[in-house]
Write a protein that holds these residues in place. Structure first.
Motif, PDB file in Angstrom:
ATOM      1  N   ALA A   5     -10.734  -4.832   3.407  1.00 38.34           N
ATOM      2  CA  ALA A   5     -10.930  -5.897   2.419  1.00 38.34           C
ATOM      3  C   ALA A   5      -9.847  -5.728   1.365  1.00 38.34           C
ATOM      4  CB  ALA A   5     -12.323  -5.809   1.789  1.00 38.34           C
ATOM      5  N   GLU A   6      -9.776  -6.675   0.468  1.00 36.91           N
ATOM      6  CA  GLU A   6      -8.798  -6.562  -0.609  1.00 36.91           C
ATOM      7  C   GLU A   6      -9.341  -7.177  -1.891  1.00 36.91           C
ATOM      8  OE1 GLU A   6      -5.707 -10.065   0.359  1.00 36.91           O
ATOM      9  OE2 GLU A   6      -5.852  -8.539   1.923  1.00 36.91           O
ATOM     10  N   GLY A   7      -8.766  -6.741  -2.984  1.00 36.93           N
ATOM     11  CA  GLY A   7      -9.122  -7.248  -4.303  1.00 36.93           C
ATOM     12  C   GLY A   7      -7.875  -7.278  -5.172  1.00 36.93           C
ATOM     13  N   ASN A   8      -8.022  -7.719  -6.385  1.00 37.05           N
ATOM     14  CA  ASN A   8      -6.857  -7.869  -7.263  1.00 37.05           C
ATOM     15  C   ASN A   8      -7.001  -7.097  -8.566  1.00 37.05           C
ATOM     16  OD1 ASN A   8      -5.524  -9.774  -5.574  1.00 37.05           O
ATOM     17  ND2 ASN A   8      -6.859 -11.378  -6.354  1.00 37.05           N
ATOM     18  N   SER A  42      -1.558   0.223  -1.423  1.00 34.21           N
ATOM     19  CA  SER A  42      -0.770  -0.754  -2.179  1.00 34.21           C
ATOM     20  C   SER A  42      -0.047  -1.741  -1.272  1.00 34.21           C
ATOM     21  CB  SER A  42       0.259  -0.024  -3.063  1.00 34.21           C
ATOM     22  OG  SER A  42       1.110   0.783  -2.268  1.00 34.21           O
ATOM     23  N   ASP A  43      -0.183  -1.584   0.042  1.00 28.20           N
ATOM     24  CA  ASP A  43       0.494  -2.490   0.973  1.00 28.20           C
ATOM     25  C   ASP A  43      -0.486  -3.002   2.026  1.00 28.20           C
ATOM     26  OD1 ASP A  43       0.353   0.165   2.052  1.00 28.20           O
ATOM     27  OD2 ASP A  43       1.823  -0.414   3.576  1.00 28.20           O
ATOM     28  N   ALA A  44      -0.207  -4.196   2.529  1.00 25.49           N
ATOM     29  CA  ALA A  44      -1.098  -4.843   3.496  1.00 25.49           C
ATOM     30  C   ALA A  44      -1.186  -4.067   4.812  1.00 25.49           C
ATOM     31  CB  ALA A  44      -0.623  -6.272   3.765  1.00 25.49           C
ATOM     32  N   ALA A  45      -0.148  -3.328   5.163  1.00 21.27           N
ATOM     33  CA  ALA A  45      -0.175  -2.527   6.392  1.00 21.27           C
ATOM     34  C   ALA A  45      -1.045  -1.288   6.240  1.00 21.27           C
ATOM     35  CB  ALA A  45       1.249  -2.118   6.779  1.00 21.27           C
ATOM     36  N   ARG A  46      -1.458  -1.013   5.002  1.00 18.93           N
ATOM     37  CA  ARG A  46      -2.301   0.135   4.678  1.00 18.93           C
ATOM     38  C   ARG A  46      -1.660   1.459   5.117  1.00 18.93           C
ATOM     39  NH1 ARG A  46      -5.292  -4.323   5.030  1.00 18.93           N
ATOM     40  NH2 ARG A  46      -7.061  -4.602   3.636  1.00 18.93           N
ATOM     41  N   THR A  47      -0.404   1.611   4.704  1.00 19.54           N
ATOM     42  CA  THR A  47       0.321   2.850   4.990  1.00 19.54           C
ATOM     43  C   THR A  47       0.655   3.625   3.712  1.00 19.54           C
ATOM     44  OG1 THR A  47       2.437   1.655   4.982  1.00 19.54           O
ATOM     45  CG2 THR A  47       1.356   1.958   7.120  1.00 19.54           C
ATOM     46  N   VAL A  55      -5.005  -4.830  -4.180  1.00 15.85           N
ATOM     47  CA  VAL A  55      -5.497  -3.518  -3.770  1.00 15.85           C
ATOM     48  C   VAL A  55      -6.124  -3.701  -2.386  1.00 15.85           C
ATOM     49  CG1 VAL A  55      -7.053  -1.605  -4.295  1.00 15.85           C
ATOM     50  CG2 VAL A  55      -6.016  -2.917  -6.164  1.00 15.85           C
ATOM     51  N   TYR A  56      -5.656  -2.917  -1.426  1.00 14.66           N
ATOM     52  CA  TYR A  56      -6.132  -3.022  -0.053  1.00 14.66           C
ATOM     53  C   TYR A  56      -7.080  -1.860   0.240  1.00 14.66           C
ATOM     54  CZ  TYR A  56      -2.258  -6.282   0.282  1.00 14.66           C
ATOM     55  OH  TYR A  56      -1.401  -7.331   0.080  1.00 14.66           O
TER      56      TYR A  56
END
Length: 162
Positions: free
Chosen positions: A64-67, A105-110, A133-134
């Motif tokens: 999930a993600e938030g801001n 901090s990145d969409a790839a979650r790395t 935030v991922y």
């Protein structure tokens, strides 16, 4: 000289005399200034996700993600760090049960987002900047159902350094 001409001559002389009296002057200068404050504000959005520990999707991390929304003084550099949460070590808890998670901090979650691994930006004055935030909850964790009305929770503190 006739009376009209005499009066006119006197009037002209009075104007020149008045102008000459006003020709003397004194000046000074003074400074005006503004002390622009270095400041930032931050607001956060809660992040929530469903987690299924046993279905066919149980091999896929729940995400999930938030801001986080930051507004800083124009051109002010800043960095944002995220702590490990009140439960420590990035764990959501429900009573004595725990569910591990990570924030990125990145969409790839790395790139894990921590207090040491921060996200940087530069203030744009009144124009707020949104940082995503991922969240990822690793698959395969044995979790107790939250059907009793209590979810697994943690509270993370986001800190803006400037």
């Amino acid at each position: 000289m006739n009376r009209i001409a005499l009066r006119l001559s006197l009037a002209v002389a009075a104007v020149f005399a008045a102008s000459a009296a006003r020709a003397d002057s004194v000046t000074t200068t003074f400074q005006v200034s503004a002390n622009v404050k270095k400041t930032c504000t931050i607001t956060a959005q809660a992040i929530s996700v469903g987690y299924d520990p046993i279905s066919a999707n149980a091999t896929t991390d729940a995400t999930a993600e938030g801001n986080l929304v930051v507004a800083c003084t124009n051109k002010l550099p800043y960095s944002i760090g995220l702590d490990s949460g009140v439960n420590g070590a990035r764990k959501m808890t429900k009573g004595s049960d725990a569910l591990d998670y990570q924030l990125y901090s990145d969409a790839a979650r790395t790139s894990a987002w921590t207090e040491a691994a921060t996200v940087s930006g530069t203030g744009q004055g009144k124009q707020a900047i949104t940082h995503v935030v991922y969240l990822s909850i690793p698959a395969g964790q044995d979790a107790v159902s939250a059907s009793e009305g209590v979810d697994y929770t943690d509270t993370v503190t986001a800190t803006v350094n400037f």
